[in-house]
Design a protein around this motif. Structure first.
Motif, PDB file in Angstrom:
ATOM      1  N   LYS A  38       0.852  -1.183   0.000  1.00  0.00           N
ATOM      2  CA  LYS A  38       0.000   0.000   0.000  1.00  0.00           C
ATOM      3  C   LYS A  38       0.891   1.237   0.000  1.00  0.00           C
ATOM      4  O   LYS A  38       1.872   1.287   0.736  1.00  0.00           O
ATOM      5  N   GLN A  39       0.545   2.207  -0.828  1.00  0.00           N
ATOM      6  CA  GLN A  39       1.292   3.460  -0.849  1.00  0.00           C
ATOM      7  C   GLN A  39       0.328   4.625  -0.650  1.00  0.00           C
ATOM      8  O   GLN A  39      -0.336   5.061  -1.589  1.00  0.00           O
ATOM      9  N   PRO A  40       0.239   5.132   0.570  1.00  0.00           N
ATOM     10  CA  PRO A  40      -0.599   6.324   0.800  1.00  0.00           C
ATOM     11  C   PRO A  40      -0.012   7.520   0.060  1.00  0.00           C
ATOM     12  O   PRO A  40       1.184   7.510  -0.290  1.00  0.00           O
ATOM     13  N   PRO A  41      -0.793   8.565  -0.167  1.00  0.00           N
ATOM     14  CA  PRO A  41      -0.279   9.736  -0.886  1.00  0.00           C
ATOM     15  C   PRO A  41       0.983  10.290  -0.234  1.00  0.00           C
ATOM     16  O   PRO A  41       1.020  10.520   0.973  1.00  0.00           O
ATOM     17  N   SER A  42       2.017  10.463  -1.031  1.00  0.00           N
ATOM     18  CA  SER A  42       3.284  11.057  -0.583  1.00  0.00           C
ATOM     19  C   SER A  42       3.955  10.288   0.551  1.00  0.00           C
ATOM     20  O   SER A  42       4.719  10.838   1.324  1.00  0.00           O
ATOM     21  N   ARG A  43       3.678   9.012   0.629  1.00  0.00           N
ATOM     22  CA  ARG A  43       4.294   8.187   1.665  1.00  0.00           C
ATOM     23  C   ARG A  43       4.934   6.957   1.016  1.00  0.00           C
ATOM     24  O   ARG A  43       4.697   6.661  -0.146  1.00  0.00           O
ATOM     25  N   GLN A  44       5.754   6.260   1.803  1.00  0.00           N
ATOM     26  CA  GLN A  44       6.390   5.089   1.228  1.00  0.00           C
ATOM     27  C   GLN A  44       5.450   3.900   1.175  1.00  0.00           C
ATOM     28  O   GLN A  44       4.464   3.835   1.897  1.00  0.00           O
ATOM     29  N   MET A  45       5.792   2.954   0.314  1.00  0.00           N
ATOM     30  CA  MET A  45       5.052   1.708   0.217  1.00  0.00           C
ATOM     31  C   MET A  45       5.257   0.894   1.486  1.00  0.00           C
ATOM     32  O   MET A  45       6.380   0.764   1.975  1.00  0.00           O
ATOM     33  N   ILE A  46       4.181   0.363   1.995  1.00  0.00           N
ATOM     34  CA  ILE A  46       4.262  -0.504   3.161  1.00  0.00           C
ATOM     35  C   ILE A  46       3.566  -1.822   2.857  1.00  0.00           C
ATOM     36  O   ILE A  46       2.601  -1.879   2.097  1.00  0.00           O
ATOM     37  N   LEU A  47       4.082  -2.872   3.458  1.00  0.00           N
ATOM     38  CA  LEU A  47       3.537  -4.199   3.213  1.00  0.00           C
ATOM     39  C   LEU A  47       2.179  -4.338   3.885  1.00  0.00           C
ATOM     40  O   LEU A  47       2.012  -4.028   5.050  1.00  0.00           O
ATOM     41  N   VAL A  48       1.209  -4.818   3.133  1.00  0.00           N
ATOM     42  CA  VAL A  48      -0.128  -5.067   3.677  1.00  0.00           C
ATOM     43  C   VAL A  48      -0.276  -6.532   4.050  1.00  0.00           C
ATOM     44  O   VAL A  48      -0.686  -6.872   5.165  1.00  0.00           O
ATOM     45  N   ILE A  49       0.102  -7.404   3.113  1.00  0.00           N
ATOM     46  CA  ILE A  49      -0.114  -8.826   3.337  1.00  0.00           C
ATOM     47  C   ILE A  49       0.769  -9.615   2.391  1.00  0.00           C
ATOM     48  O   ILE A  49       1.127  -9.123   1.318  1.00  0.00           O
ATOM     49  N   ARG A  50       1.122 -10.822   2.797  1.00  0.00           N
ATOM     50  CA  ARG A  50       2.013 -11.669   2.001  1.00  0.00           C
ATOM     51  C   ARG A  50       1.463 -13.082   1.989  1.00  0.00           C
ATOM     52  O   ARG A  50       0.868 -13.538   2.961  1.00  0.00           O
ATOM     53  N   GLN A  51       1.691 -13.779   0.886  1.00  0.00           N
ATOM     54  CA  GLN A  51       1.212 -15.159   0.716  1.00  0.00           C
ATOM     55  C   GLN A  51       2.328 -15.997   0.123  1.00  0.00           C
ATOM     56  O   GLN A  51       2.926 -15.603  -0.886  1.00  0.00           O
ATOM     57  N   GLU A  52       2.601 -17.138   0.741  1.00  0.00           N
ATOM     58  CA  GLU A  52       3.559 -18.078   0.158  1.00  0.00           C
ATOM     59  C   GLU A  52       2.811 -19.019  -0.757  1.00  0.00           C
ATOM     60  O   GLU A  52       1.761 -19.556  -0.368  1.00  0.00           O
ATOM     61  N   ALA A  53       3.325 -19.266  -1.940  1.00  0.00           N
ATOM     62  CA  ALA A  53       2.588 -20.042  -2.933  1.00  0.00           C
ATOM     63  C   ALA A  53       2.366 -21.487  -2.502  1.00  0.00           C
ATOM     64  O   ALA A  53       1.404 -22.128  -2.928  1.00  0.00           O
ATOM     65  N   TYR A  54       3.242 -22.017  -1.659  1.00  0.00           N
ATOM     66  CA  TYR A  54       3.083 -23.418  -1.266  1.00  0.00           C
ATOM     67  C   TYR A  54       2.033 -23.592  -0.171  1.00  0.00           C
ATOM     68  O   TYR A  54       1.677 -24.714   0.183  1.00  0.00           O
ATOM     69  N   LYS A  55       1.551 -22.499   0.374  1.00  0.00           N
ATOM     70  CA  LYS A  55       0.500 -22.579   1.393  1.00  0.00           C
ATOM     71  C   LYS A  55      -0.871 -22.415   0.739  1.00  0.00           C
ATOM     72  O   LYS A  55      -1.111 -21.440   0.028  1.00  0.00           O
ATOM     73  N   GLN A  56      -1.742 -23.370   0.982  1.00  0.00           N
ATOM     74  CA  GLN A  56      -3.069 -23.301   0.390  1.00  0.00           C
ATOM     75  C   GLN A  56      -3.978 -22.340   1.136  1.00  0.00           C
ATOM     76  O   GLN A  56      -4.892 -21.756   0.557  1.00  0.00           O
ATOM     77  N   GLN A  57      -3.716 -22.167   2.425  1.00  0.00           N
ATOM     78  CA  GLN A  57      -4.581 -21.303   3.225  1.00  0.00           C
ATOM     79  C   GLN A  57      -4.352 -19.854   2.858  1.00  0.00           C
ATOM     80  O   GLN A  57      -3.208 -19.382   2.766  1.00  0.00           O
ATOM     81  N   ASN A  58      -5.437 -19.126   2.666  1.00  0.00           N
ATOM     82  CA  ASN A  58      -5.340 -17.710   2.330  1.00  0.00           C
ATOM     83  C   ASN A  58      -4.857 -16.901   3.523  1.00  0.00           C
ATOM     84  O   ASN A  58      -5.318 -17.080   4.644  1.00  0.00           O
ATOM     85  N   ALA A  59      -3.926 -15.967   3.250  1.00  0.00           N
ATOM     86  CA  ALA A  59      -3.403 -15.115   4.308  1.00  0.00           C
ATOM     87  C   ALA A  59      -4.447 -14.089   4.746  1.00  0.00           C
ATOM     88  O   ALA A  59      -5.268 -13.631   3.940  1.00  0.00           O
ATOM     89  N   THR A  60      -4.383 -13.746   6.026  1.00  0.00           N
ATOM     90  CA  THR A  60      -5.297 -12.749   6.602  1.00  0.00           C
ATOM     91  C   THR A  60      -4.519 -11.873   7.573  1.00  0.00           C
ATOM     92  O   THR A  60      -3.703 -12.379   8.346  1.00  0.00           O
ATOM     93  N   GLU A  61      -4.765 -10.580   7.480  1.00  0.00           N
ATOM     94  CA  GLU A  61      -4.177  -9.619   8.427  1.00  0.00           C
ATOM     95  C   GLU A  61      -5.265  -8.625   8.811  1.00  0.00           C
ATOM     96  O   GLU A  61      -5.527  -7.657   8.108  1.00  0.00           O
ATOM     97  N   ASN A  62      -5.906  -8.891   9.931  1.00  0.00           N
ATOM     98  CA  ASN A  62      -6.971  -8.008  10.433  1.00  0.00           C
ATOM     99  C   ASN A  62      -8.058  -7.829   9.367  1.00  0.00           C
ATOM    100  O   ASN A  62      -8.700  -8.807   8.975  1.00  0.00           O
ATOM    101  N   ARG A  63      -8.243  -6.618   8.853  1.00  0.00           N
ATOM    102  CA  ARG A  63      -9.316  -6.372   7.885  1.00  0.00           C
ATOM    103  C   ARG A  63      -8.924  -6.750   6.451  1.00  0.00           C
ATOM    104  O   ARG A  63      -9.755  -6.639   5.533  1.00  0.00           O
TER     105      ARG A  63
END
Lengths: 115, 116
Positions: A38-63
């Motif tokens: 995610k890159q808010p206006p005039s701010r740096q990119m920050i990681l929202v969520i990550r998924q490893e391809a070998y994991k079948q379960q969908n990643a979740t981070e709060n909302r």
């Protein structure tokens, strides 16, 4: 070669509603990582969520959650209970699991949360 | 919270001039990257840097580009003779380690380079 496609240049959502951002990718790799940044206006990119391809379960981070469909090479991001602070550019990214670990990015989706 | 900082935030330069974009990665990170985004296009990988040398570079990163870590804290991208098509947002990023154990890259807020 790896490619990442985000087909929605702009999206908007009412505050407190749910929105889904789409991302598809193409690769011949069997193991890899997928990210939403995610890159808010005039701010740096920050990681929202990550998924490893070998994991079948969908990643979740709060909302934030993803719908990872490996066979379809699809990696969508769902934002529940959207907040004004979610307004930003969202980039989908792919990373091979080699030592260079460079990211391949999509063109981004500009999300606006409407009060 | 530690962050990657980039200076300047906006640089305007005349075509043919040399420009140096500066980045201060997070202090204990070992892997450094430069990416760029031409307006309306995707973020593209330029180069990765580890152990004081380039570990990987893209086709974009030709002889006009160079990177340096001159003093153990700064990480610079130099464009020797800028062209109009070099106009873009340039992002610096760093990671703590390589491999699959630590995948998160931390990005700076970018330098917008405008070549006129």
């Amino acid at each position: 070669a790896q490619t990442v496609t985000q087909s929605q240049p702009e999206m908007s959502v009412q505050e407190a509603e749910t929105v889904t951002l789409s991302c598809t990718y193409d690769t011949s790799e069997s193991n890899y990582y997928l990210f939403w940044y995610k890159q808010p206006p005039s701010r740096q990119m920050i990681l929202v969520i990550r998924q490893e391809a070998y994991k079948q379960q969908n990643a979740t981070e709060n909302r934030f959650s993803v719908n990872f469909q490996k066979a379809a090479k699809s990696f969508s991001l769902k934002i529940s209970d959207s907040q004004l602070g979610d307004t930003a550019m969202y980039f989908c990214a792919f990373m091979k699991t080699n030592t260079g670990n460079q990211f391949y990015f999509g063109t981004g989706t500009s999300l606006t949360v409407i009060p | 919270e530690p962050e990657v900082t980039q200076t300047p935030s906006h640089q305007v330069t005349q075509m043919g001039q040399e420009v140096i974009l500066r980045c201060v990665p997070i202090s204990n990170h070992l892997y450094f990257y430069w990416y760029r985004q031409i307006l309306g296009q995707k973020v593209e990988f330029l180069v990765s840097f580890y152990n004081n040398e380039i570990s990987e570079k893209s086709e974009i990163f030709d002889d006009q580009f160079s990177v340096e870590r001159p003093d153990g804290s700064n990480f610079t991208l130099k464009i020797r003779s800028t062209k109009l098509e070099d106009s873009a947002m340039y992002f610096c990023a760093s990671r703590a380690t390589g491999g699959v154990g630590n995948t998160e890259a931390f990005f700076g807020q970018g330098t917008r380079l405008t070549v006129v």
